[in-house]
Design a protein around this motif. Structure first.
Motif, PDB file in Angstrom:
ATOM      1  N   ILE A 128       0.988  -1.204   0.113  1.00 55.48           N
ATOM      2  CA  ILE A 128       0.034  -0.128  -0.134  1.00 55.48           C
ATOM      3  C   ILE A 128       0.935   1.227  -0.145  1.00 55.48           C
ATOM      4  O   ILE A 128       2.185   1.227   0.779  1.00 55.48           O
ATOM      5  N   SER A 129       0.447   2.275  -0.610  1.00 60.54           N
ATOM      6  CA  SER A 129       1.176   3.504  -0.722  1.00 60.54           C
ATOM      7  C   SER A 129       0.269   4.826   0.008  1.00 60.54           C
ATOM      8  O   SER A 129      -0.951   4.773   0.065  1.00 60.54           O
ATOM      9  N   TYR A 130       0.733   5.670   0.915  1.00 59.44           N
ATOM     10  CA  TYR A 130       0.020   6.443   1.390  1.00 59.44           C
ATOM     11  C   TYR A 130       0.918   7.867   1.648  1.00 59.44           C
ATOM     12  O   TYR A 130       2.183   7.725   1.292  1.00 59.44           O
ATOM     13  N   PHE A 131       0.049   8.974   2.048  1.00 59.40           N
ATOM     14  CA  PHE A 131       0.910  10.297   2.080  1.00 59.40           C
ATOM     15  C   PHE A 131       0.858  10.594   3.496  1.00 59.40           C
ATOM     16  O   PHE A 131      -0.316  10.467   4.273  1.00 59.40           O
ATOM     17  N   ILE A 132       1.808  11.210   3.832  1.00 58.29           N
ATOM     18  CA  ILE A 132       1.938  11.867   5.276  1.00 58.29           C
ATOM     19  C   ILE A 132       1.474  13.495   5.403  1.00 58.29           C
ATOM     20  O   ILE A 132       2.138  14.198   4.209  1.00 58.29           O
ATOM     21  N   THR A 133       0.349  13.850   5.777  1.00 62.44           N
ATOM     22  CA  THR A 133       0.101  15.419   5.920  1.00 62.44           C
ATOM     23  C   THR A 133       0.038  15.925   7.082  1.00 62.44           C
ATOM     24  O   THR A 133       0.572  15.415   8.249  1.00 62.44           O
ATOM     25  N   TYR A 134       0.063  17.283   6.915  1.00 57.30           N
ATOM     26  CA  TYR A 134       0.190  18.144   7.953  1.00 57.30           C
ATOM     27  C   TYR A 134      -1.007  18.594   8.283  1.00 57.30           C
ATOM     28  O   TYR A 134      -1.770  19.405   7.414  1.00 57.30           O
ATOM     29  N   ILE A 135      -1.565  18.578   9.533  1.00 54.06           N
ATOM     30  CA  ILE A 135      -2.853  19.301   9.962  1.00 54.06           C
ATOM     31  C   ILE A 135      -2.792  20.299  10.494  1.00 54.06           C
ATOM     32  O   ILE A 135      -2.154  21.019  11.486  1.00 54.06           O
ATOM     33  N   VAL A 136      -3.511  21.411  10.144  1.00 51.91           N
ATOM     34  CA  VAL A 136      -3.751  22.870  10.334  1.00 51.91           C
ATOM     35  C   VAL A 136      -5.284  23.140  10.512  1.00 51.91           C
ATOM     36  O   VAL A 136      -5.925  22.453  10.157  1.00 51.91           O
ATOM     37  N   PRO A 137      -5.516  24.243  11.352  1.00 51.37           N
ATOM     38  CA  PRO A 137      -6.914  24.532  11.585  1.00 51.37           C
ATOM     39  C   PRO A 137      -7.531  24.759  10.339  1.00 51.37           C
ATOM     40  O   PRO A 137      -7.326  25.244   9.390  1.00 51.37           O
ATOM     41  N   LEU A 138      -8.986  24.459  10.204  1.00 54.32           N
ATOM     42  CA  LEU A 138      -9.746  24.677   9.238  1.00 54.32           C
ATOM     43  C   LEU A 138      -9.859  26.266   8.947  1.00 54.32           C
ATOM     44  O   LEU A 138     -10.195  26.946   9.742  1.00 54.32           O
ATOM     45  N   GLY A 139      -9.744  26.639   7.571  1.00 58.68           N
ATOM     46  CA  GLY A 139      -9.875  27.980   7.207  1.00 58.68           C
ATOM     47  C   GLY A 139      -8.399  28.601   7.585  1.00 58.68           C
ATOM     48  O   GLY A 139      -8.440  29.963   7.371  1.00 58.68           O
ATOM     49  N   SER A 140      -7.371  28.023   7.844  1.00 58.85           N
ATOM     50  CA  SER A 140      -6.065  28.869   8.383  1.00 58.85           C
ATOM     51  C   SER A 140      -5.526  29.945   7.074  1.00 58.85           C
ATOM     52  O   SER A 140      -5.654  29.262   5.865  1.00 58.85           O
ATOM     53  N   PRO A 141      -5.349  30.953   7.506  1.00 59.87           N
ATOM     54  CA  PRO A 141      -4.859  31.734   6.280  1.00 59.87           C
ATOM     55  C   PRO A 141      -3.342  31.324   5.603  1.00 59.87           C
ATOM     56  O   PRO A 141      -2.800  32.015   4.735  1.00 59.87           O
ATOM     57  N   TYR A 142      -2.914  30.180   6.607  1.00 60.23           N
ATOM     58  CA  TYR A 142      -1.416  30.225   6.146  1.00 60.23           C
ATOM     59  C   TYR A 142      -1.324  28.794   5.218  1.00 60.23           C
ATOM     60  O   TYR A 142      -0.273  28.360   4.931  1.00 60.23           O
ATOM     61  N   ILE A 143      -2.461  28.181   4.999  1.00 62.29           N
ATOM     62  CA  ILE A 143      -2.576  26.955   4.217  1.00 62.29           C
ATOM     63  C   ILE A 143      -1.934  27.158   2.770  1.00 62.29           C
ATOM     64  O   ILE A 143      -1.112  26.460   2.398  1.00 62.29           O
ATOM     65  N   LYS A 144      -2.251  28.255   1.925  1.00 60.97           N
ATOM     66  CA  LYS A 144      -1.612  28.423   0.711  1.00 60.97           C
ATOM     67  C   LYS A 144       0.069  28.447   0.854  1.00 60.97           C
ATOM     68  O   LYS A 144       0.711  27.926   0.131  1.00 60.97           O
ATOM     69  N   ARG A 145       0.368  29.429   1.910  1.00 63.08           N
ATOM     70  CA  ARG A 145       2.082  29.518   1.926  1.00 63.08           C
ATOM     71  C   ARG A 145       2.588  28.215   2.617  1.00 63.08           C
ATOM     72  O   ARG A 145       3.440  27.934   1.994  1.00 63.08           O
ATOM     73  N   ILE A 146       2.007  27.522   3.300  1.00 65.43           N
ATOM     74  CA  ILE A 146       2.627  26.314   3.856  1.00 65.43           C
ATOM     75  C   ILE A 146       2.651  25.143   2.556  1.00 65.43           C
ATOM     76  O   ILE A 146       3.622  24.605   2.511  1.00 65.43           O
TER      77      ILE A 146
END
Length: 236
Positions: A128-146
Motif C-alpha cells: 500500500i502507498s500513502y501520504f503523510i499530511t500536516y494538519i492545520v486549523p480549518l480555514g487557516s490563512p497560512y494553508i496556501k503559504r504552507i
C-alpha cells in the motif's frame, strides 16, 4: 619385497585413496550445498512461504484483490513490550508491515551483525502507498503559504536530505556509543591474567633443562663406558 609387505602397502594405498575421496566429497558437498533460502521480494512469495503477519493496521480489509485477501487472513495481533522487529527476528515464519524508510533505519541501527550486514530483509513489493499530511486549523490563512513551502522543499530535495542526514547522524551516534562501551569493557592485562602463561613457560624450561642434563649425563656415561671397554680389551 615379500608378498605380505606388498599386500600391506596395497591395502594402505587403497585405504588412503578412499579416505581422501570421502574427505573431498564432504568438502565439495559442504561448499556447494545451498544452506539458505532466497530472499522474499513479492507478496505472492510471502503467501507461498506460508508466513504469518503481525500488524496493528487494517490495510487489507477493503481491498478486493485475491492476494490482499489472503494476506488479510494471515494477519495476527501480537502485542509485546519489545520491538516487533525483535519478535520476527526470533521467528522464522513471521513478517511485519512497517514504513519502508523507518524499517530500513531500524534494521541498520539495531539489527545488524558484527560485519554490518542486516539481519532482516525488506520485501521490495509494497502492499500500500500513502501520504503523510500536516494538519492545520480549518480555514487557516497560512494553508496556501504552507503548501508552497512544502512543494518547494520537496522539489529541492530538502526533505529527503534532512531525513537522510537525520538517519545517518542517529546511526553514527549509536555506532560511536557502542564502540565506546565496547572499548570501556576492555582493560589492560595484570600479572594475575598472565601468571598461568609464566607457569607453563617455567615448566617447559625446567623440563628442557632436565632433558638436556640427562642427555649430557648419558653421553658422558657412554663415553666413559667405551673407554672402560677399550681398556679391558687392551688388558685382555
Amino acid at each position: 619385497m615379500t608378498i605380505s609387505e606388498g599386500f600391506f602397502l596395497t591395502t594402505l594405498y587403497t585405504t588412503s585413496i578412499v579416505i581422501v575421496g570421502l574427505v573431498q566429497g564432504v568438502l565439495v558437498k559442504s561448499f556447494s550445498l545451498v544452506i539458505h533460502f532466497e530472499d522474499i521480494n513479492s507478496l505472492q512469495q510471502l503467501i507461498e512461504y506460508n508466513f504469518r503477519i503481525i500488524n496493528s493496521f487494517d490495510i487489507f480489509h477493503d481491498d478486493s484483490s485475491e492476494i490482499m485477501k489472503k494476506l488479510n487472513e494471515r494477519i495476527e495481533n501480537i502485542y509485546s513490550d519489545v520491538s516487533q522487529l525483535s519478535v520476527i527476528l526470533k521467528s522464522k515464519d513471521l513478517a511485519y508491515f512497517e514504513r519502508e524508510r523507518d524499517a530500513k533505519y531500524y534494521i541498520e541501527a539495531n539489527f545488524t551483525n558484527d560485519e554490518g550486514r542486516p539481519l532482516l530483509h525488506v520485501v521490495e513489493e509494497c502492499p500500500i502507498s500513502y501520504f503523510i499530511t500536516y494538519i492545520v486549523p480549518l480555514g487557516s490563512p497560512y494553508i496556501k503559504r504552507i503548501n508552497e513551502l512544502i512543494m518547494e522543499f520537496s522539489e529541492a530535495g530538502l526533505i529527503e536530505y534532512w531525513y537522510s542526514s537525520m538517519v545517518e547522524n542517529l546511526i553514527k551516534g549509536k555506532t560511536i556509543h557502542e564502540h565506546r562501551v565496547h572499548f570501556e569493557k576492555r582493560r589492560p592485562f595484570s600479572m594475575k591474567d598472565v601468571e598461568f602463561s609464566f607457569f607453563i613457560l617455567y615448566a617447559g624450561l625446567t623440563l628442557s633443562i632436565i632433558v638436556f642434563s640427562l642427555e649430557l649425563s648419558a653421553r658422558y656415561l657412554k663415553e666413559k663406558f667405551l673407554k672402560i671397554t677399550e681398556q679391558i680389551s687392551i688388558i685382555w
